[in-house]
Enzyme design. Sequence first.
Site, PDB file in Angstrom:
ATOM      1  N   ARG A 198      -3.951   8.674  -5.080  1.00 14.47           N
ATOM      2  CA  ARG A 198      -4.581   7.794  -6.067  1.00 14.47           C
ATOM      3  C   ARG A 198      -4.601   8.503  -7.415  1.00 14.47           C
ATOM      4  O   ARG A 198      -4.920   9.692  -7.478  1.00 14.47           O
ATOM      5  CB  ARG A 198      -6.016   7.502  -5.631  1.00 14.47           C
ATOM      6  CG  ARG A 198      -6.689   6.338  -6.319  1.00 14.47           C
ATOM      7  CD  ARG A 198      -6.371   5.056  -5.602  1.00 14.47           C
ATOM      8  NE  ARG A 198      -7.087   3.911  -6.173  1.00 14.47           N
ATOM      9  CZ  ARG A 198      -8.029   3.244  -5.524  1.00 14.47           C
ATOM     10  NH1 ARG A 198      -8.383   3.598  -4.313  1.00 14.47           N
ATOM     11  NH2 ARG A 198      -8.617   2.186  -6.079  1.00 14.47           N
TER      12      ARG A 198
ATOM     13  N   LYS B 186       0.868  -1.178   0.000  1.00 10.48           N
ATOM     14  CA  LYS B 186       0.000   0.000   0.000  1.00 10.48           C
ATOM     15  C   LYS B 186       0.903   1.226   0.000  1.00 10.48           C
ATOM     16  O   LYS B 186       1.523   1.551   1.008  1.00 10.48           O
ATOM     17  CB  LYS B 186      -0.900  -0.005   1.240  1.00 10.48           C
ATOM     18  CG  LYS B 186      -1.869   1.152   1.257  1.00 10.48           C
ATOM     19  CD  LYS B 186      -2.787   1.086   2.451  1.00 10.48           C
ATOM     20  CE  LYS B 186      -3.865   2.150   2.399  1.00 10.48           C
ATOM     21  NZ  LYS B 186      -3.544   3.365   1.707  1.00 10.48           N
TER      22      LYS B 186
ATOM     23  N   GLU C 136       2.855   2.287   3.386  1.00  4.26           N
ATOM     24  CA  GLU C 136       1.939   2.421   4.521  1.00  4.26           C
ATOM     25  C   GLU C 136       1.566   1.088   5.134  1.00  4.26           C
ATOM     26  O   GLU C 136       1.117   1.020   6.254  1.00  4.26           O
ATOM     27  CB  GLU C 136       0.644   3.084   4.047  1.00  4.26           C
ATOM     28  CG  GLU C 136       0.650   4.564   4.099  1.00  4.26           C
ATOM     29  CD  GLU C 136      -0.737   5.098   3.833  1.00  4.26           C
ATOM     30  OE1 GLU C 136      -1.279   5.777   4.701  1.00  4.26           O
ATOM     31  OE2 GLU C 136      -1.299   4.792   2.763  1.00  4.26           O
TER      32      GLU C 136
ATOM     33  N   GLU D 110      -1.203   4.434  -7.949  1.00  8.40           N
ATOM     34  CA  GLU D 110      -0.863   5.314  -6.843  1.00  8.40           C
ATOM     35  C   GLU D 110       0.352   6.112  -7.292  1.00  8.40           C
ATOM     36  O   GLU D 110       1.348   5.533  -7.751  1.00  8.40           O
ATOM     37  CB  GLU D 110      -0.559   4.464  -5.593  1.00  8.40           C
ATOM     38  CG  GLU D 110      -0.478   5.238  -4.314  1.00  8.40           C
ATOM     39  CD  GLU D 110      -1.831   5.507  -3.645  1.00  8.40           C
ATOM     40  OE1 GLU D 110      -2.850   4.967  -4.091  1.00  8.40           O
ATOM     41  OE2 GLU D 110      -1.845   6.286  -2.680  1.00  8.40           O
TER      42      GLU D 110
END
Lengths: 258, 852
Positions: B505, B500, B652, B553
């Site tokens: 985004r 992540k 993350e 991302e």
Amino acid sequence: MLEARLQTGALLKKVLEAIKELISDANFDCSDNGIALQAMDNSHVALVALLLRHDGFEPYRCDRSLALGVNLTSLSKVLRCAGNEDIITLKADDTADVLSLTFENTDNDRISEYELKLMDIDSEHLGIPDTSYDAVVQMSSAEFLRICRDLQVLSDSVQIDVTKEGVKFAAKGELGSGAVTLKQSGNVDKEEEATLIELQQNVSLNFSLKYLVNFTKATPLSSRVSLSMSSEVPLLVEYKMEAGYIRYYLAPKIGEDN
Amino acid sequence: MSLRQSRLTFGPKSALVASNVKSDKGTAGNTKDSDEQATSSNSTAEATIETKIENVKDVAMDEDVDRALKRQVKVYMLTYSAFQRTVTENFKTKKRSRRVIASDDEEDTEEMTVEVVKVKEQSSTLEHKAEDLTATTKRLKLDAASPKKPSAQSIVVKELMIVAKEAELEGDTKESTDEVAIAEAEDRAEEIEQEKEAVEIKQVAAKWADMFSKSSNEEIASWKKGEPVPYAALCQTFEQIEDTTKRLQILDFLVKFLISVIKLSPESLLTVIYLSINKLCPEYEGLELGIGESLLMKAIAESTGREMKKIKADYAEIGDLGMIAMNSRSNQPTMFKPKALTIPHVFKTLKDIAALSGNSSQKQKVDKIKLLLVSCRNKEAKYLMRSLEGKLRIGLAERTVVVALAQAIVLSRPNIKKLSKEKLVAELEEAASVVKSVYSELPCYDLIVPALLEGDIEGLKKACKLTPGIPLKPMLAHPTKALTDILDRFENVAFTCEYKYDGERAQIHKMADGSMKIYSRNSEDMSNKYPDVMDRLDKFTKTETKSFVLDCEAVAWDREQKCILPFQVLSTRKRKDVKEEDIKVQVFIFAFDLLYFNGESLLREPLSRRRELLFSHFNEVEGEFAFAKNMNSTQIEDIQTFLDQSVADNCEGLMVKTLDGNEATYEPSKRSRNWLKVKKDYLSGVGDSIDLVVIGAYAGRGKRTGVYGGYLLACYDPEREEYQSICKIGTGFSEQNLEDHYKELKEHVVPEPKSYYILGEGNKPDVWFAPVKVWEIKCADLSVSPVYKAAVGIVDSTKGISLRFPRFIRIRDDKAPENATSSEQIAEMYSDQKLNTVKNDAGLGVDMDFDY
């Protein structure tokens, strides 16, 4: 086909000055009777009715009734190009998509021609009923202008009381209050400045000063102004011209606003 | 004494006076009427409660205890909702009459007070009844505890627990409640919530089917075929919607109105939809009204001749410009009525206003608003002002509009009455789900509405599909608290883990004609923000790749160190008019999903296939573009290692996604349980961080003199369009933070809290802010609080939820206040947490080994 020649062009310039603040677009309704205009301001609080009778023009020709939709700001810009002494001729075809204006200066043989694009303005003609007013005050237009300007310092509305004795304009605001009273006077020497009152019944009404000050833009058109009032009915402020008039209607302020 | 400007009128005197008087009487009468209504509804509710109790007693005699129990519970639920409704109504009436008292200084006042007292009395009797009910419920619960058929019993327990919960909320919890059972009930509450919407749709569908099969269709429209829809008709519908809180009824009103529109003036349907959701165009076009309160107040002042001062005073008191506009007008008799407003006219003017810019645009805006205002009749001014403000606040959610649109399309078919009821119900449900799914793929009414009118539901499916160039709402992930949760969730399901990345985004679109766009999480066009990426895009694709939509991302990247930089670095990039040569922060794109490829939508394909296509048709480019790192092991040790590794790589945490089967499709705009996120700092305290809106601040003292010392935060309730206070915050700020916040926020100070701030007694900060800033917040846990109002009404009828030990993490510039964590999410987090504690206490599951 419209053709209207106005000997004193300054008149048209003054008329435009008198209405362009209040209204942005309007139809000039031309008929064999003359040129008329009727429009309400954006807030539907005031109405202007203008008439330039045919006999004010020389010559005047209008075969079929025409509605010329004009942006008044643009028209007044064009009219600024005309000198005060100029003779102004207005022309429009029956198709009416432009209004041609010719300014002739006889002194130095200068002729300028302008065309102003017209627009479609959707407006319905409002029937203004004939009203017999409780009070009609005739006074000097310059005096009326001064009173409105002076009182505007104090408040945004003015109370007008008309009695046998005279007419009183009073304003009350945060700064304080003020009032101007004009006595009914048969001042024969200065007919221009006399205040005449025809009274059926005492009236006391409140009006927005912002609008009244706006109306006084017509002061250059006439030395006299008449204020016609009845309670709960719009005030009529009329400036009479040689061949026509300009009338303003203003709805009174009503009720208290807590 | 001050005066109000009347509109120009040439009526006979008496008419003017009379109408004035009449309107006064009218208002007074109305308030009285509503009071009476409330009173009578009280007594009806009372009566129903009584009859229901009777019924329950009768049914209890029934031998089939299971069924009886079920029915009883249902009856109780009904009674409860009836009771609650009455209480709200009471409350409303009270409030209303209070306002009347405040604003009306005539003799009516006394009468009103009497009414109010009566209403109060009634509500207290109702409360007694409610207590009775609670007692009975408890007895019932004990009955239910005795063994019965297992399946039936579970339903009973479930339903019972809801009642029990409500009972608990009434503040009557002295008797010991079965905690495990409550937890169970709460566990299911979420499912129920999800099902609720579907059930509601079903109910409405059934109702409509009923109506159509039984009776002839009554035309309710107030205009003629082919004429433009009058604005008044829409406002009337808005008013009906505002007067109810029941979603079914709201849907019902809207469907009725839309049917009329479709039948009489289909060309207005699109505009009606836009006005209902209060937008001017699809979001990605970004056209907004941009009108401030002061401008609106100016317009009201100028068009009604009232003093600005008065309007400001009114605004401070009432807090709703709509009401002010309406009241400033309502006792103005007119004769020269301007033409009635029509929907096309209103919408066009709104669009014109939004498009105005530059010199003297403010004045032109005011003029246009004035023109509209002058033509407003009755309630029109109220909704017009609210539309201009950008907040309708009538409780009409966009998803309701979508469903209503679908149903109205079906019901306006010419031969609809011939269908059998069952068939119609099915059709309606089908239509709603089709339109919803099409909308999530292609969030653009400009395309959907014409397609619906032209080709009905079937035509819509064919005509409207995911299209590159039109951003869809991204799929979102559910937070988890522990790795074991993942295994619980994905038992016997193939799943995969991905890094992540801590960035922004980005949805990258390439159209068949070769042009490209990048959209943000909120469907904003970010192509100008990333000119560097736009330039490089061609390198990322293989030659056969003609058109696509990538879900990515965008992450800040350090080219020298070859490592990912934190989000804070990315947010220092300029947002607009970025020139390539000025770029200091480099961006790395990590692609993790492919939604569309060479003319084909992949939304319904499983992730495994989408990923396969992604891998085979795109190129990784060193330092610029890569696929999100993934791992397919299902061993918890491996996941743990992978998580550690991701944290070491400056990520993350992990995303965990289902890989195959029906559950592995891409679900636009959904926060789905098929995607879970595990953040590194989840594993202690409350799972996810929370994004909250700053609505107020406290003056700083001591070290913090000169800046704000603490802030008041709120979450957002999209359903009611309210901000609800949630906590004060004073920790987590660096000195630099404090200074920056002070500078930024003092620009947004407003003199009074907004009317849509829902506040508790104790949360009065020193200054108020307009809702503009969103902060990311972490906290130790959530608790029920009598002082704060977050999620009030969901977990407790009067108390809200608050955060314990909140600390500031960072500013979320990428989120609008409306995208802040919703009350529903807060409520969910609260109940999740409660669930976990219960589980832990009971020694069920959760391995506490990895406590960070």
